[in-house]
Design an enzyme around this catalytic site. Sequence first.
Site, PDB file in Angstrom:
ATOM      1  N   GLU A  11      30.695  16.677  45.935  1.00 24.45           N
ATOM      2  CA  GLU A  11      32.065  16.550  45.455  1.00 24.45           C
ATOM      3  C   GLU A  11      32.974  17.559  46.160  1.00 24.45           C
ATOM      4  OE1 GLU A  11      32.828  14.099  43.739  1.00 24.45           O
ATOM      5  OE2 GLU A  11      31.602  13.764  41.961  1.00 24.45           O
ATOM      6  N   ASP A  51      20.745  10.506  46.661  1.00 26.51           N
ATOM      7  CA  ASP A  51      21.059  11.150  45.381  1.00 26.51           C
ATOM      8  C   ASP A  51      20.535  10.337  44.194  1.00 26.51           C
ATOM      9  OD1 ASP A  51      22.858   9.051  45.709  1.00 26.51           O
ATOM     10  OD2 ASP A  51      24.614  10.325  45.877  1.00 26.51           O
ATOM     11  N   ASN A  54      37.427  10.396  46.460  1.00 26.97           N
ATOM     12  CA  ASN A  54      37.869  11.799  46.487  1.00 26.97           C
ATOM     13  C   ASN A  54      37.254  12.570  47.656  1.00 26.97           C
ATOM     14  OD1 ASN A  54      35.223  12.078  45.713  1.00 26.97           O
ATOM     15  ND2 ASN A  54      35.633  13.211  43.829  1.00 26.97           N
ATOM     16  N   HIS A  99      33.982  12.472  48.544  1.00 26.69           N
ATOM     17  CA  HIS A  99      32.581  12.872  48.449  1.00 26.69           C
ATOM     18  C   HIS A  99      31.705  12.023  49.359  1.00 26.69           C
ATOM     19  CE1 HIS A  99      31.995  10.097  44.694  1.00 26.69           C
ATOM     20  NE2 HIS A  99      31.272   9.567  45.651  1.00 26.69           N
TER      21      HIS A  99
HETATM   22  C1  GLP Z   1      28.755   7.036  44.734  1.00 27.21           C
HETATM   23  C2  GLP Z   1      27.515   7.508  45.513  1.00 27.21           C
HETATM   24  C3  GLP Z   1      27.842   7.677  46.945  1.00 27.21           C
HETATM   25  C4  GLP Z   1      28.687   6.504  47.373  1.00 27.21           C
HETATM   26  C5  GLP Z   1      30.045   6.617  46.782  1.00 27.21           C
HETATM   27  C6  GLP Z   1      30.921   5.397  46.964  1.00 27.21           C
HETATM   28  O1  GLP Z   1      29.026   7.766  43.608  1.00 27.21           O
HETATM   29  N1  GLP Z   1      26.846   8.658  45.019  1.00 27.21           N
HETATM   30  O2  GLP Z   1      26.658   7.804  47.715  1.00 27.21           O
HETATM   31  O3  GLP Z   1      28.819   6.476  48.770  1.00 27.21           O
HETATM   32  O4  GLP Z   1      29.973   7.056  45.450  1.00 27.21           O
HETATM   33  O5  GLP Z   1      30.577   4.411  46.055  1.00 27.21           O
HETATM   34  P1  GLP Z   1      31.132   2.931  46.108  1.00 27.21           P
HETATM   35  O6  GLP Z   1      30.525   2.306  47.325  1.00 27.21           O
HETATM   36  O7  GLP Z   1      30.645   2.296  44.850  1.00 27.21           O
HETATM   37  O8  GLP Z   1      32.599   3.018  46.209  1.00 27.21           O
END
Ligand code: GLP
Length: 240
Positions: free
Chosen positions: A139, A63, A132, A134
Amino acid sequence: MKRITFDTADQAAAAAAAMVREAINGGITTLGLATGGTMLPLYAHLRADGGPDMRALRCFNLDEYVGLPPDHPASYQHYMNEALFRHLNHPPREAHLPDGGAPDAQAEALRYRALVQSAGGIDLQLLGLGRNGHIAFNEPGSGRDTRTRVVTLAEETRAANARFFDRIEDVPQQAITMGVSTIMKARRCLLLVTGAAKADALAQLTDGPIEAAFPASFLREHKDVTLIADAEAAARLEAA
Ligand code: GLP
């Protein structure tokens, strides 16, 4: 889903990096990359000593934020350069992310969808977990059949990711993300989840209902997912 739990987040990241190295040395040709704080120690382990020979690989990130051009310090392109690519002695022959600076985000999402398809899909997909539920930027509400597209970020996701920006107002409202169905088509997934803040989400992933309200739950229907977690994240899991 195979589960492997380690005492510390660093041990979990090291094990995940070793698994990625093994897959690369074993001859995979497409690797799906993820971003977020969880992946930073994984990439630190992976890039040690110049990293594995990735010259045969085509890499695709999950992404990117809409509105952030590749050279923006909070873009995922910048993150990947700093966390991994610039440290590699033998970088991947191709490394793709959606272009967050593209003038037409919808068209860019379709271009990226076609690019992943033309590569034959993903051999090994790295995944983190949002609090949440995702995965990538799918989402809550993202169904199993969702494809690569432009999405609106949940406010809780913008708040969680505000730490990578100067101010929460600077966090983009939209992103381009691979869809749940794209992720489900990956031959193999490696899910890395660490930290106490993810314990509830991980318990819901493994033991809650499989539903769009919690997109990561669809991973339970995937035939080859390895979950690597640390003790804090795994604290609320039922015994495997
Ligand atoms: C982000 C990314 C995801 C990631 C998730 C967890 O927003 N788009 O690909 O896995 O949220 O992020 P973090 O590892 O910083 O908790």
